[in-house]
Design a protein around this motif. Sequence first.
Motif, PDB file in Angstrom:
ATOM      1  N   LEU A 303      -2.683  26.167  20.344  1.00 52.24           N
ATOM      2  CA  LEU A 303      -1.558  27.009  19.944  1.00 52.24           C
ATOM      3  C   LEU A 303      -2.034  28.350  19.407  1.00 52.24           C
ATOM      4  CD1 LEU A 303       0.911  24.482  18.236  1.00 52.24           C
ATOM      5  CD2 LEU A 303       0.838  25.282  20.602  1.00 52.24           C
ATOM      6  N   GLU A 304      -3.139  28.354  18.673  1.00 49.54           N
ATOM      7  CA  GLU A 304      -3.671  29.613  18.165  1.00 49.54           C
ATOM      8  C   GLU A 304      -4.102  30.515  19.309  1.00 49.54           C
ATOM      9  OE1 GLU A 304      -6.337  32.628  16.980  1.00 49.54           O
ATOM     10  OE2 GLU A 304      -6.972  30.844  18.115  1.00 49.54           O
ATOM     11  N   ARG A 305      -4.695  29.931  20.335  1.00 49.83           N
ATOM     12  CA  ARG A 305      -5.108  30.724  21.505  1.00 49.83           C
ATOM     13  C   ARG A 305      -3.885  31.251  22.255  1.00 49.83           C
ATOM     14  NH1 ARG A 305      -9.660  31.484  24.424  1.00 49.83           N
ATOM     15  NH2 ARG A 305      -9.468  31.857  26.666  1.00 49.83           N
ATOM     16  N   PHE A 306      -2.835  30.443  22.358  1.00 48.04           N
ATOM     17  CA  PHE A 306      -1.613  30.908  23.007  1.00 48.04           C
ATOM     18  C   PHE A 306      -0.994  32.068  22.224  1.00 48.04           C
ATOM     19  CE2 PHE A 306       3.026  30.826  23.227  1.00 48.04           C
ATOM     20  CZ  PHE A 306       3.224  30.998  24.587  1.00 48.04           C
ATOM     21  N   ASN A 307      -0.931  31.946  20.902  1.00 45.80           N
ATOM     22  CA  ASN A 307      -0.359  33.022  20.085  1.00 45.80           C
ATOM     23  C   ASN A 307      -1.158  34.314  20.219  1.00 45.80           C
ATOM     24  OD1 ASN A 307       1.697  31.379  19.065  1.00 45.80           O
ATOM     25  ND2 ASN A 307       0.414  30.634  17.388  1.00 45.80           N
ATOM     26  N   ARG A 308      -2.454  34.184  20.385  1.00 46.29           N
ATOM     27  CA  ARG A 308      -3.304  35.372  20.426  1.00 46.29           C
ATOM     28  C   ARG A 308      -3.324  36.029  21.801  1.00 46.29           C
ATOM     29  NH1 ARG A 308      -8.733  34.936  21.285  1.00 46.29           N
ATOM     30  NH2 ARG A 308      -8.597  32.751  20.625  1.00 46.29           N
ATOM     31  N   LEU A 309      -3.264  35.237  22.887  1.00 51.26           N
ATOM     32  CA  LEU A 309      -3.427  35.800  24.225  1.00 51.26           C
ATOM     33  C   LEU A 309      -2.136  35.927  25.018  1.00 51.26           C
ATOM     34  CD1 LEU A 309      -6.686  33.935  25.361  1.00 51.26           C
ATOM     35  CD2 LEU A 309      -6.478  36.199  24.331  1.00 51.26           C
ATOM     36  N   TRP A 310      -1.154  35.051  24.762  1.00 49.47           N
ATOM     37  CA  TRP A 310       0.004  34.986  25.642  1.00 49.47           C
ATOM     38  C   TRP A 310       1.346  35.235  24.965  1.00 49.47           C
ATOM     39  CZ3 TRP A 310      -0.957  34.931  30.667  1.00 49.47           C
ATOM     40  CH2 TRP A 310      -2.181  34.437  31.102  1.00 49.47           C
ATOM     41  N   ALA A 311       1.444  35.115  23.659  1.00 55.47           N
ATOM     42  CA  ALA A 311       2.741  35.178  22.997  1.00 55.47           C
ATOM     43  C   ALA A 311       3.452  36.497  23.257  1.00 55.47           C
ATOM     44  CB  ALA A 311       2.568  34.947  21.490  1.00 55.47           C
ATOM     45  N   ARG A 312       2.753  37.606  23.136  1.00 54.56           N
ATOM     46  CA  ARG A 312       3.399  38.905  23.309  1.00 54.56           C
ATOM     47  C   ARG A 312       3.763  39.166  24.764  1.00 54.56           C
ATOM     48  NH1 ARG A 312       0.559  43.591  19.885  1.00 54.56           N
ATOM     49  NH2 ARG A 312       2.565  44.513  20.469  1.00 54.56           N
ATOM     50  N   ARG A 313       3.180  38.430  25.699  1.00 53.43           N
ATOM     51  CA  ARG A 313       3.489  38.637  27.114  1.00 53.43           C
ATOM     52  C   ARG A 313       4.712  37.854  27.572  1.00 53.43           C
ATOM     53  NH1 ARG A 313      -2.460  38.014  30.029  1.00 53.43           N
ATOM     54  NH2 ARG A 313      -3.726  38.984  28.380  1.00 53.43           N
TER      55      ARG A 313
END
Length: 408
Positions: A303-313
């Motif tokens: 989830l931390e990786r998703f928030n950092r790499l994909w959340a804003r996209r």
Amino acid sequence: MIPPKAALVLPTATAAGALPANLVAFGRLLRRAGLPVGPAEILAGAAALEAVEIGDRTQAHAALRATMVHRHEHFLLFDHAFGLFWRDPEAGRHAAAMALLDGFKEPPKPPPASRRLAEAMRGDRPEPPKPPEPKEEERLDVTFTVSERERLQAMDFEAMSAEEIAAAKAEIRKLVLPLDARPTRRFRASHIGSHADLRLTVRESLRTGGEILDISRRRRITRTPPLVVLCDISGSMSRYAQVLLHFIHAVTNDRDRVHSFLFGTRLTNVTRQLKHRDPEAAFEMVSHAVPDWSGGTRIGESLERFNRLWARRVLGQGAVVLLITDGLDREGAKGLAEATDRLRKSCRRLVWLNPLLRFEGFQPKSQGIRAMLPHVDEFRPVHNLASLRELVAALSDRHAGRGREFSA
């Protein structure tokens, strides 16, 4: 692969006049196997064969594939069908000799959709008529009976047999998630709009010398919000993940802006793979893209990786997030609460789907579940077809928004 010097052999006759009839039969075979081949493709294939050397098998294969196949994911099925239909009469003898040499090797894996092609090849063979059975008086006892479909709706995915899993997958493909379009901040001109457009009104008045004859109107643009799916594929979730992938594939091909991610010990974006309409080809590509199937679970790190790499996209414009996991984290819930809280603040609605809710008297005793539970909007079970139908109904509710909801 097709040998470069091989010749094209007609399956029914060697006369040149039999080529059009065989080409029509080949088109029917492709259509039965699921490829969109019609009269236009068959005529184009016939014209292409006239422009190439008919004795060169490679040229004939390239000409037919270029004119009869329109989608890249259908190439593999076409190649398999071409090799079976336009087969070399001597291929059987050569294959038997090679089989003796390769007897100790593992047989090659059949390509996706080969089962459909095998069924299409058997389509021309009429089944022998069955002898009439003697008529007997039918007596139906409907006392305390439940239909097979109703029983399948309430059965746990983990308790299903292979045949019942196949029936459940067929039912999942029929599920339709309505497009719950929501208003955006943008407007467009409309004669029946509810808002007056003063700028357009003044611009239109210039045609009449500045005199306003009509009030221009506009309406708010509505658009379907994005749907993001984060599915756990660890060992404890593998049985459910295999079935739920069919649900994710059906939703991905039914509506726009669906983003799918799988995670175990790492996070993998499988959105592009699941966009293929053929489920067998899509799951074949997913199996090659995901290296950590049925392994450990690192929910917090994923989830931390998703928030950092994909959340804003992918989490813009009021996205809805489906988090499918049992909450059993091998890292002891390290950083899990913070990652879940940030995910919830980045989307409009965070729905946690947990198969452990199927148990009566469920208690959030594990560290992972206790860390995630305060930061989700909804907590729902996902263990059978009935729970999936309830999820579809909940996601289709226009009035549902942020607010904690627990469904056991």
